[in-house]
Write an enzyme that holds these catalytic residues in place. Structure first.
Site, PDB file in Angstrom:
ATOM      1  N   SER A  16     -19.321   7.203  -3.640  1.00  0.00           N
ATOM      2  CA  SER A  16     -18.551   8.448  -3.631  1.00  0.00           C
ATOM      3  C   SER A  16     -19.295   9.610  -4.258  1.00  0.00           C
ATOM      4  CB  SER A  16     -17.214   8.240  -4.352  1.00  0.00           C
ATOM      5  OG  SER A  16     -16.443   7.257  -3.696  1.00  0.00           O
ATOM      6  N   LYS A  65      -6.817   0.218  -9.056  1.00  0.00           N
ATOM      7  CA  LYS A  65      -5.976   0.743  -7.976  1.00  0.00           C
ATOM      8  C   LYS A  65      -4.481   0.502  -8.210  1.00  0.00           C
ATOM      9  CE  LYS A  65      -9.541   0.571  -4.415  1.00  0.00           C
ATOM     10  NZ  LYS A  65      -9.924   0.166  -3.053  1.00  0.00           N
ATOM     11  N   GLU A  77       4.548   7.577   0.505  1.00  0.00           N
ATOM     12  CA  GLU A  77       5.313   6.381   0.860  1.00  0.00           C
ATOM     13  C   GLU A  77       4.453   5.125   0.948  1.00  0.00           C
ATOM     14  OE1 GLU A  77       5.404   6.978   5.722  1.00  0.00           O
ATOM     15  OE2 GLU A  77       7.061   7.765   4.527  1.00  0.00           O
ATOM     16  N   ASP A 101      -7.564   4.159   1.641  1.00  0.00           N
ATOM     17  CA  ASP A 101      -8.112   2.889   2.140  1.00  0.00           C
ATOM     18  C   ASP A 101      -7.405   2.488   3.430  1.00  0.00           C
ATOM     19  OD1 ASP A 101     -10.008   2.414   0.196  1.00  0.00           O
ATOM     20  OD2 ASP A 101      -8.706   1.164  -1.039  1.00  0.00           O
ATOM     21  N   GLY A 124      -8.574 -12.497  -1.236  1.00  0.00           N
ATOM     22  CA  GLY A 124      -8.316 -11.664  -2.401  1.00  0.00           C
ATOM     23  C   GLY A 124      -6.906 -11.110  -2.402  1.00  0.00           C
ATOM     24  N   GLY A 126      -6.082  -8.339  -4.741  1.00  0.00           N
ATOM     25  CA  GLY A 126      -6.125  -7.132  -5.563  1.00  0.00           C
ATOM     26  C   GLY A 126      -5.649  -5.897  -4.821  1.00  0.00           C
ATOM     27  N   ALA A 128      -7.231  -3.577  -3.093  1.00  0.00           N
ATOM     28  CA  ALA A 128      -7.764  -3.355  -1.749  1.00  0.00           C
ATOM     29  C   ALA A 128      -7.040  -4.220  -0.721  1.00  0.00           C
ATOM     30  CB  ALA A 128      -9.258  -3.643  -1.719  1.00  0.00           C
TER      31      ALA A 128
END
Length: 243
Positions: A16, A65, A77, A101, A124, A126, A128
Site C-alpha cells: 500500500s 481487521k 452494511e 477486500d 483460515g 480471520g 480476510a
C-alpha cells in the site's frame, strides 16, 4: 496535508505505501502522504489518531481487521454484516469503516470462475476470510472453512481428505502461511488430489507464486495470487476517501 496510512503488524513489506506514494507522484498530489503504522497492539491506534490530526484515511491489514471495529464511529452494511474492516474514511471527526477486500476479491475472482466451481474451501477464519465468505455467498458458491482446529464453523486441516478436495474445486488461502519471508511454508492440505478442474487463489502477493500455488500448478490446477485484488481494493479505498 492529507495523510493516509496502513495499520497492521508487522509491516515488513507494504504494498500500500509504495502503491499510493507512486500514485500521488503520478497525479502530482504534493499535499498527500501515505505512512505505515506498524502497531504491536491495537490500543496504540488511539495515540496515532491523536497525533495525526490530518489523517484522512486508513487501510487495515493483519491482524487488526476485526479489532479495529471498536475505533469506528460508523460502518457500512458490509462491515456490519461480516465484522471485518480494511478501510476507514476519516471526515469531520467521524471514522467510517468499509471493506474494500470484498470489491477486490469479487472482481479478481470472477474472470477465473468456471461453471463447475460450485463449492469452495476457505483456508483460515480471520478478517480476510470474512470478506471471501461474503463474496462466495453472494455468488452462490457453497463453502467450508478450514482451520487449525475444528469448530462450529470449520473443519481442521487433518479432516481435509481426497473426497473433500474432489468436491471443492475452488480453494482460497486467506492465511499468511507462505508469505515472505516464510516462503517454504504452505497450508497443510493433500495437494496430490488436486486436478485441472481446481482453481487455487492465494490472497498473498509476495512471493508472486507461493508454495501453495506452486503445488497446485504442478497438479494442473489454475492459480491466482493476491496482486490484482490488492490493486482493486486500493483503488476502491481511494474512491471512498475522495467521495
Amino acid at each position: 496535508m492529507r495523510r493516509f496510512g496502513l495499520l497492521g503488524y508487522p509491516l515488513t513489506h507494504s504494498f500500500s505505501q509504495k502503491y499510493f506514494t507512486e500514485k500521488f507522484a503520478k497525479l502530482g498530489l504534493n499535499d498527500c502522504v501515505y505512512e505505515n503504522y506498524s502497531l504491536k497492539d491495537i490500543s496504540e491506534l488511539q495515540d496515532v489518531l491523536e497525533a495525526r490530526t490530518d489523517l484522512r484515511g486508513l487501510n487495515v491489514t493483519i491482524p487488526y481487521k476485526k479489532q479495529v471495529l471498536e475505533f469506528l464511529t460508523d460502518a457500512n452494511e458490509v462491515v456490519a454484516k461480516i465484522g471485518a474492516c480494511n478501510c476507514i474514511n476519516i471526515k469531520d471527526g467521524k471514522r467510517t469503516g468499509y471493506n474494500t477486500d470484498v470489491v477486490g476479491f469479487e472482481q479478481s475472482l470472477r474472470t477465473f470462475l468456471k461453471p463447475h466451481h460450485k463449492k469452495a474451501l476457505v483456508l483460515g477464519t480471520g478478517g480476510a476470510s470474512a470478506a471471501v465468505a461474503y463474496v462466495l455467498e453472494k455468488l452462490g458458491i457453497a463453502f467450508q472453512y478450514v482451520s487449525r482446529t475444528a469448530s462450529d464453523i470449520s473443519v481442521s486441516y487433518n479432516e481435509v481428505d481426497e473426497a473433500m478436495i474432489a468436491s471443492h474445486q475452488l480453494i482460497i488461502n486467506t492465511t499468511p502461511v507462505g508469505m515472505y519471508p516464510n516462503i517454504d511454508q504452505c497450508p497443510d492440505i493433500p495437494y496430490q488430489y488436486l486436478s485441472s478442474q481446481h482453481h487455487l487463489y492465494d490472497l498473498i502477493y509476495n512471493p508472486a507464486e507461493t508454495k501453495f500455488l506452486e503445488k497446485g500448478r504442478l497438479q494442473g490446477a489454475t492459480t491466482q495470487n493476491g496482486q490484482e485484488m490488492l490493486v482493486l481494493q486500493a483503488e476502491e479505498s481511494w474512491r471512498i476517501w475522495n467521495s
